[in-house]
Enzyme design. Structure first.
Site, mmCIF file in Angstrom:
data_model
loop_
_atom_site.group_PDB
_atom_site.id
_atom_site.type_symbol
_atom_site.label_atom_id
_atom_site.label_comp_id
_atom_site.label_asym_id
_atom_site.label_seq_id
_atom_site.Cartn_x
_atom_site.Cartn_y
_atom_site.Cartn_z
ATOM 1 N N ASN A 9 0.877 -1.177 0.000
ATOM 2 C CA ASN A 9 0.000 0.000 0.000
ATOM 3 C C ASN A 9 0.910 1.222 0.000
ATOM 4 O O ASN A 9 1.478 1.571 1.024
ATOM 5 C CB ASN A 9 -0.903 -0.022 1.241
ATOM 6 C CG ASN A 9 -1.807 1.198 1.298
ATOM 7 O OD1 ASN A 9 -1.831 2.012 0.379
ATOM 8 N ND2 ASN A 9 -2.544 1.327 2.387
ATOM 9 N N TRP A 10 1.035 1.822 -1.158
ATOM 10 C CA TRP A 10 1.937 2.983 -1.277
ATOM 11 C C TRP A 10 1.367 4.221 -0.596
ATOM 12 O O TRP A 10 2.075 5.195 -0.403
ATOM 13 C CB TRP A 10 2.201 3.302 -2.756
ATOM 14 C CG TRP A 10 3.047 2.297 -3.483
ATOM 15 C CD1 TRP A 10 3.568 1.130 -2.994
ATOM 16 C CD2 TRP A 10 3.479 2.377 -4.853
ATOM 17 N NE1 TRP A 10 4.292 0.480 -3.963
ATOM 18 C CE2 TRP A 10 4.249 1.232 -5.117
ATOM 19 C CE3 TRP A 10 3.269 3.302 -5.879
ATOM 20 C CZ2 TRP A 10 4.822 0.988 -6.368
ATOM 21 C CZ3 TRP A 10 3.835 3.069 -7.127
ATOM 22 C CH2 TRP A 10 4.607 1.922 -7.357
ATOM 23 N N LYS A 11 0.075 4.195 -0.284
ATOM 24 C CA LYS A 11 -0.598 5.367 0.289
ATOM 25 C C LYS A 11 -0.343 6.592 -0.599
ATOM 26 O O LYS A 11 -0.217 6.447 -1.822
ATOM 27 C CB LYS A 11 -0.165 5.577 1.743
ATOM 28 C CG LYS A 11 -0.335 4.298 2.582
ATOM 29 C CD LYS A 11 -0.198 4.506 4.056
ATOM 30 C CE LYS A 11 -0.397 3.178 4.774
ATOM 31 N NZ LYS A 11 -0.362 3.295 6.225
ATOM 32 N N HIS A 97 -9.655 1.213 4.643
ATOM 33 C CA HIS A 97 -8.413 1.393 5.391
ATOM 34 C C HIS A 97 -8.693 2.335 6.567
ATOM 35 O O HIS A 97 -9.508 3.251 6.445
ATOM 36 C CB HIS A 97 -7.331 1.972 4.466
ATOM 37 C CG HIS A 97 -5.982 1.918 5.097
ATOM 38 N ND1 HIS A 97 -5.580 2.836 6.034
ATOM 39 C CD2 HIS A 97 -4.955 1.047 4.946
ATOM 40 C CE1 HIS A 97 -4.354 2.522 6.442
ATOM 41 N NE2 HIS A 97 -3.951 1.438 5.794
ATOM 42 N N GLU A 99 -7.149 4.749 7.658
ATOM 43 C CA GLU A 99 -6.935 6.168 7.335
ATOM 44 C C GLU A 99 -8.160 6.745 6.638
ATOM 45 O O GLU A 99 -8.516 7.902 6.848
ATOM 46 C CB GLU A 99 -5.656 6.312 6.486
ATOM 47 C CG GLU A 99 -4.414 6.027 7.330
ATOM 48 C CD GLU A 99 -3.243 5.417 6.591
ATOM 49 O OE1 GLU A 99 -3.227 5.433 5.344
ATOM 50 O OE2 GLU A 99 -2.339 4.897 7.274
ATOM 51 N N GLU A 169 -5.654 -4.721 10.388
ATOM 52 C CA GLU A 169 -4.608 -3.730 10.627
ATOM 53 C C GLU A 169 -4.884 -3.009 11.944
ATOM 54 O O GLU A 169 -5.699 -2.066 11.985
ATOM 55 C CB GLU A 169 -4.575 -2.696 9.492
ATOM 56 C CG GLU A 169 -4.254 -3.299 8.145
ATOM 57 C CD GLU A 169 -3.618 -2.278 7.208
ATOM 58 O OE1 GLU A 169 -2.591 -2.611 6.610
ATOM 59 O OE2 GLU A 169 -4.126 -1.146 7.099
ATOM 60 N N GLY A 175 2.418 2.360 10.867
ATOM 61 C CA GLY A 175 3.373 3.454 10.733
ATOM 62 C C GLY A 175 4.049 3.831 12.046
ATOM 63 O O GLY A 175 4.700 4.861 12.132
ATOM 64 N N SER A 215 3.294 -2.159 10.351
ATOM 65 C CA SER A 215 4.745 -2.241 10.531
ATOM 66 C C SER A 215 5.335 -3.601 10.131
ATOM 67 O O SER A 215 6.272 -4.092 10.776
ATOM 68 C CB SER A 215 5.137 -1.872 11.964
ATOM 69 O OG SER A 215 4.739 -0.540 12.244
ATOM 70 N N GLY A 236 2.693 -0.944 4.354
ATOM 71 C CA GLY A 236 2.841 0.459 4.005
ATOM 72 C C GLY A 236 4.301 0.815 3.787
ATOM 73 O O GLY A 236 4.877 0.549 2.729
ATOM 74 N N GLY A 237 4.916 1.398 4.795
ATOM 75 C CA GLY A 237 6.276 1.944 4.687
ATOM 76 C C GLY A 237 7.274 1.033 3.999
ATOM 77 O O GLY A 237 8.001 1.457 3.084
HETATM 78 P P1 13P Z 1 2.877 0.408 7.755
HETATM 79 O O1 13P Z 1 3.367 -0.871 7.146
HETATM 80 O O2 13P Z 1 3.624 1.632 7.303
HETATM 81 O O3 13P Z 1 2.764 0.305 9.256
HETATM 82 O O4 13P Z 1 1.384 0.638 7.219
HETATM 83 C C1 13P Z 1 0.478 -0.401 7.315
HETATM 84 C C2 13P Z 1 -0.699 -0.070 6.498
HETATM 85 O O5 13P Z 1 -1.477 0.812 6.839
HETATM 86 C C3 13P Z 1 -0.880 -0.779 5.229
HETATM 87 O O6 13P Z 1 -2.127 -0.540 4.694
#
Ligand code: 13P
Length: 254
Positions: A9-11, A97, A99, A169, A175, A215, A236-237
């Protein structure tokens, strides 16, 4: 047998040339996906066509949208419809998600509408659920995530439900560098599967991939994915780094 999935997930990160370079670097690195494994890249909407062209013809590799709207078409400035995604050849979308739930007020009912339209257009939702820290500290996380599933998914038929992927999640692990322990992840994934089984039966629940997100990195993916009910990750990251993400792909169960 349910799929094992490494989903990036590049966000809201990267320019289009950075995204293209990242995809090129990941595709160039040695990883072999078995019949039962998939790699998915949820990229920003303006990059969907670029990304889709890059993975054309690659087996078990999919590009996903990070969101879509609940209506077919019309005067909804700025939104992206499932028909638009379908016209690009996109067959996966991340829904709900945390977010989007938090910053864009997406409710369980609104997400139910999005799930419905995705299924109508044969697009697989990766449906996200998960609790905030306060809920975990109060010990009510199991009921909280069960309600997320019930209110957004339990109107579906068993046949429809089996088209979905679930991602757990925990918000406190997103994050933050704080990962759920593999025991915590397994416990929640087993609970989610039991919630699905209570409505749809064991056989249906056993068929649904449940990804862990929060994470995930190259160094912890193997341990998390080795848990019996953890069928890969939504990342994500660490998905923004080619070496890290390839290690995560290579950590999937066979
Ligand atoms: P991180 O891997 O940066 O914690 O993010 C997780 C996430 O929200 C993937 O959708």
């Amino acid at each position: 047998m349910r799929k094992q999935i490494a989903a990036a997930n590049w966000k809201m990160n990267l320019t289009i040339s950075q995204g293209a370079d990242l995809l090129d670097a990941i595709i160039a690195k040695p990883h072999s996906l078995t019949e039962n494994q998939q790699a998915v890249f949820a990229v920003p909407s303006p990059y969907l066509a670029m990304a889709q062209a890059k993975v054309a013809g690659k087996k078990n590799v999919f590009i996903a949208a990070q969101n879509c709207y609940s209506k077919k078409s019309g005067a909804y400035t700025g939104e992206v419809s499932v028909e638009m995604l379908q016209s690009l050849g996109i067959s996966v979308v991340v829904l709900g998600h945390s977010e989007r739930r938090e910053y864009f007020n997406e409710s369980n009912q609104f997400l139910a509408d999005k799930v419905n339209i995705c299924l109508e257009y044969n697009i697989t939702p990766i449906f996200c659920c998960g609790e905030a820290l306060a809920i975990r500290e109060a010990g009510t996380q199991n009921d909280y995530v069960a309600k997320q599933l019930e209110e957004s998914l339990f109107h579906l038929s068993a046949e429809q439900l089996q088209k979905l992927v679930i991602a757990y999640e925990p918000i406190w692990a997103i994050g933050t560098g704080k990962t759920a322990s593999s025991e915590q992840a397994q416990e929640m994934h087993a609970h989610l599967r039991a919630v699905l089984a209570s409505k749809y039966g064991d056989a249906v629940a056993a068929n649904i991939s449940i990804l862990y997100g929060g994470s995930v990195k190259g160094s912890n993916a193997k341990e998390l994915f080795s848990q019996p009910d953890v069928d890969g990750g939504l990342v994500g990251g660490a998905s923004l780094n080619a070496d890290e993400f390839v290690t995560i792909i290579n950590s999937l169960k066979a």
